[in-house]
Design an enzyme around this catalytic site. Structure first.
Site, PDB file in Angstrom:
ATOM      1  N   HIS A 171       0.831  -1.212   0.000  1.00 27.78           N
ATOM      2  CA  HIS A 171       0.000   0.000   0.000  1.00 27.78           C
ATOM      3  C   HIS A 171       0.866   1.263   0.000  1.00 27.78           C
ATOM      4  CE1 HIS A 171      -3.245  -2.496   2.253  1.00 27.78           C
ATOM      5  NE2 HIS A 171      -3.695  -2.264   1.036  1.00 27.78           N
ATOM      6  N   CYS A 272      -3.131   0.482  10.092  1.00 28.86           N
ATOM      7  CA  CYS A 272      -4.085  -0.519   9.576  1.00 28.86           C
ATOM      8  C   CYS A 272      -5.116  -0.956  10.602  1.00 28.86           C
ATOM      9  CB  CYS A 272      -3.357  -1.788   9.147  1.00 28.86           C
ATOM     10  SG  CYS A 272      -2.111  -1.534   7.915  1.00 28.86           S
TER      11      CYS A 272
HETATM   12  N1  GLY Z   1      -2.748  -8.912   5.293  1.00 32.20           N
HETATM   13  C1  GLY Z   1      -3.218  -7.651   4.909  1.00 32.20           C
HETATM   14  C2  GLY Z   1      -3.554  -7.618   3.477  1.00 32.20           C
HETATM   15  O1  GLY Z   1      -2.904  -8.289   2.684  1.00 32.20           O
HETATM   16  O2  GLY Z   1      -4.469  -6.966   3.066  1.00 32.20           O
END
Ligand code: GLY
Length: 283
Positions: A171, A272
């Site tokens: 991300h 997150c």
């Molecule tokens: N484990 C977080 C994701 O891959 O979205």
């Protein structure tokens, strides 16, 4: 274009989700390190405790749905909240799409105005969305596409939205986040610095930067809270000694090192694990 959002970093609530047992074996990951579920649970409990007890936020804890949603603790990907609006996303990984149901219910309950990403050609993970208080940057990654960024721009019309290519990382916020008003925390890697340059070129604003030797350490959680002022949840010296030293130089912030050694093995970073919301208390 909007100036700095009033009350940037000011939050009253945090939505979190219980860590499912299936996380250790079934959560998506780019690496291959084994997760110690007990340690991950302890780590998550401490994270939630900091939000609730140390910072005094009202914490809404969603149930885990143990087997079905192994990544559900990473609530940030299911919604983007700015002001009174919540965009319920369409996560890029199909296995994560149902995570949005409980998030939508919780944010509706908190009285936010809900916008849903229903277009089946759109994908967006909240981990790809950096809100600076003045504008949005959206990472175009393996999880988030152009259509997702367009729908976000439609949902938050008061702010400019620019896209940034994200390569070799999950991300956008795998290597950056806000460390204060106008202060972007950014990793030192070539990829992170390149992304920052793109953001600077696309912006009308001049941001200060806090460069962290470790990309993953550049994911920190900034808040501005009554009676506490600027607060920063950041990496521990055990995980990233050199990056922790950089944070320790921020003399005006209340600094809270938070361990993330297990959840990082399944690509979870500090931002997150919560969706932060600013509502009047006791709705
Ligand atoms: N484990 C977080 C994701 O891959 O979205």
């Amino acid at each position: 274009m909007a100036g700095l959002m009033s009350g940037f970093g000011s939050f009253t609530h945090a939505v979190v989700r219980a860590l499912p047992q299936s996380l250790a074996k079934e959560a998506l990951r780019t690496g291959s390190l084994e997760v110690d579920l007990l340690k991950a649970q302890e780590e998550h409990d401490k994270y939630v405790s900091v939000l609730k007890h140390r910072l005094g936020l009202e914490v809404v804890e969603l149930p885990p749905r143990t087997r079905a949603l192994p990544d559900c603790v990473f609530v940030e990907d299911a919604a983007v909240v700015c002001g009174d609006t919540a965009l319920i996303t369409r996560p890029g990984a199909e296995s994560r799409r149902k995570e949005t149901e409980a998030m939508k219910a919780a944010l509706t309950e908190l009285g936010l105005s809900i916008v849903e990403m229903t277009d089946e050609s759109a994908t967006l993970d909240g981990g790809d969305v950096l809100f600076t208080g003045r504008e949005f940057f959206v990472g175009l990654s393996m999880r988030t596409n152009q259509r997702g960024a367009e729908i976000l721009a439609d949902a938050f019309k008061d702010y400019a939205v620019s896209t940034v290519p994200v390569q070799d990382r999950l991300h956008l916020k795998s290597f950056c986040s806000m460390a204060g008003p106008g202060l972007i925390a950014i990793g030192a890697s070539e990829a992170a610095q390149k992304a920052l340059k793109i953001m600077q070129q696309m912006s009308d604003h001049n941001y200060d930067k806090l460069t962290l030797p470790d990309d993953l350490a550049a994911n920190c959680v900034y808040m501005n809270l009554p009676s506490k002022g600027d607060v920063l949840l950041h990496c521990t010296p055990e995980e990233f000694p050199e990056s922790a030293k950089v944070f320790e130089k921020l003399k005006d912030h209340m600094l809270i090192p938070v361990s993330n050694q297990e959840k990082v093995k399944v690509d979870g970073a500090l931002t997150c694990c919560s969706v932060l919301v600013n509502r009047k208390k006791n709705i």
